[in-house]
Scaffold this active site. Sequence first.
Site, PDB file in Angstrom:
ATOM      1  N   GLY A  13       1.098  -1.588  -0.013  1.00 31.88           N
ATOM      2  CA  GLY A  13       0.201   0.106  -0.223  1.00 31.88           C
ATOM      3  C   GLY A  13       1.075   1.521   0.063  1.00 31.88           C
ATOM      4  O   GLY A  13       0.551   2.166  -0.300  1.00 31.88           O
ATOM      5  N   SER A  14       1.828   1.429   0.824  1.00 25.67           N
ATOM      6  CA  SER A  14       2.839   2.873   0.602  1.00 25.67           C
ATOM      7  C   SER A  14       3.148   2.645  -0.310  1.00 25.67           C
ATOM      8  O   SER A  14       3.675   3.660  -0.749  1.00 25.67           O
ATOM      9  CB  SER A  14       4.067   2.368   1.906  1.00 25.67           C
ATOM     10  OG  SER A  14       3.364   2.124   3.603  1.00 25.67           O
ATOM     11  N   HIS A  21      -2.316  -8.642   2.816  1.00 25.47           N
ATOM     12  CA  HIS A  21      -1.607  -7.757   4.121  1.00 25.47           C
ATOM     13  C   HIS A  21      -3.160  -7.765   4.887  1.00 25.47           C
ATOM     14  O   HIS A  21      -3.284  -7.603   5.392  1.00 25.47           O
ATOM     15  CB  HIS A  21      -0.464  -8.263   4.631  1.00 25.47           C
ATOM     16  CG  HIS A  21      -0.330  -6.602   5.092  1.00 25.47           C
ATOM     17  ND1 HIS A  21      -0.277  -6.257   6.104  1.00 25.47           N
ATOM     18  CD2 HIS A  21       0.332  -5.380   4.587  1.00 25.47           C
ATOM     19  CE1 HIS A  21      -0.052  -5.032   6.413  1.00 25.47           C
ATOM     20  NE2 HIS A  21       0.428  -4.136   4.954  1.00 25.47           N
ATOM     21  N   THR A  32      12.211  -8.093 -10.731  1.00 23.96           N
ATOM     22  CA  THR A  32      11.586  -8.879 -11.580  1.00 23.96           C
ATOM     23  C   THR A  32      10.015  -9.667 -10.819  1.00 23.96           C
ATOM     24  O   THR A  32       9.914  -9.168  -8.863  1.00 23.96           O
ATOM     25  CB  THR A  32      12.319 -10.348 -11.033  1.00 23.96           C
ATOM     26  OG1 THR A  32      13.798 -10.428 -11.915  1.00 23.96           O
ATOM     27  CG2 THR A  32      11.843 -11.617 -11.666  1.00 23.96           C
ATOM     28  N   CYS A  39       1.824   2.290  12.922  1.00 21.00           N
ATOM     29  CA  CYS A  39       2.593   2.868  12.276  1.00 21.00           C
ATOM     30  C   CYS A  39       3.065   3.758  12.994  1.00 21.00           C
ATOM     31  O   CYS A  39       4.340   4.699  13.137  1.00 21.00           O
ATOM     32  CB  CYS A  39       2.792   3.148  11.308  1.00 21.00           C
ATOM     33  SG  CYS A  39       1.837   2.467  10.227  1.00 21.00           S
TER      34      CYS A  39
END
Length: 395
Positions: free
Chosen positions: A70-71, A201, A237, A324
């Site tokens: 997401g970040s 996640h 990759t 966070c």
Amino acid sequence: MMIYADNAATTRMSPAAIKAMTACMEEQYGNPSSLYTLGQNAREVLEQARADIARVINADPKEIYFTSGGSEADNQAICSAAANGKRNGKTHIISTAFEHHAVLHTLKKLEKEGFTVTLLDVHEDGLVRPEELKAAIREDTCLVTVMYANNEIGTIQPVAEIGAICKERGIPFHTDAVQAVGHLPIDVKAQQIDLLSASAHKFHGPKGIGFLYARKGFRLTNLIEGGAQERGKRAGTENVPAVVGMAEALKEISGKMSDNTARLTVLRDRLIAGLKEIPHGALNGDAHRRLPGNVNFCFEGIEGESLLLLLDDRGICASSGSACTSGSLDPSHVLLAIGRVHDVAHGSLRLSLSEENTPEDVEYIIRNVKEVVAYLRSFSPVWRDLMSGKKSFIL
Ligand SMILES: *Cc1c(COP(=O)(O)O)cnc(C)c1O
């Protein structure tokens, strides 16, 4: 005894997703850019996953870019819109005061580079007002970024209304939908979303993988230079097993969404009702316009950190806000944004349920939060001052 009630921080991986990933690692280990069959097999599962993910949000597979989470998706979306704006002499961005730090810190960086940022107020109910967004738009606005659902208090923003306003004014609209994807129905076309961030996640997929949806025709800037993967917009990759796990988890949870929502809403509302019995506490954010599994309270006269540690002793995994910011002593910027004062914001508790939680879990949580809050208050100097009238109650 262990009750996991911190699903806004991360979720337990789905066994089906683990199985799909393991099979992929064992069998499709080729590099998707290689021309031989083994590589092309990996390419095939990667593109199948892209199509499966696109379908869930009504996007085209070509509009899905895999990221590390997401970040990264937030960073890429915002920096791309900023770069496009700058090229046209537009350097004003509109967002809100209670975004995730992946958004707020990216905006801080852009401010240092000369952009101007307007942060919309979030009202006491945890919602932004579309008419205030309308009023904040300027001639040089190049991006509106408003999160879909807040990660601390779970409030769901009027995304379709915001999308319509942005569309009318020709301004790109980005939404950090990390808390929403897999949990709420999303249709990027109907809701007129140009850019959307998601993370596996948060919906029972693996960590370190996510995606950015970017509407066809929107020009993305690549954050990582290198090979031509992801149509030249994200070098490196591809993490094929993680992508496969993400797609499996998303298909699974999307298929059960209405059942999950119905079940979770009952659990959430019971949890809210139970915790409301604690005196001098209050629910944060609107009671109904919130994620089906999100409960967030403030209790006066206690420290959120102590509450969490004692709940952990009783087998309950919870949080005081965002993972966070834990470890820092600053109160949550989200709770301050909705008007909670510092003292009150310090006593916060977030419980985020998943479809794996049971009614028994909820009763256990209610009983234990009540006991622990009473225990902490029994020797809290702040509580003593409140009770003696030296200080007055806010809640
Ligand atoms: C978790 C979260 C993020 C960050 O996602 P990562 O995949 O952990 O980088 C961003 N925004 C919101 C709203 C979140 O809940």
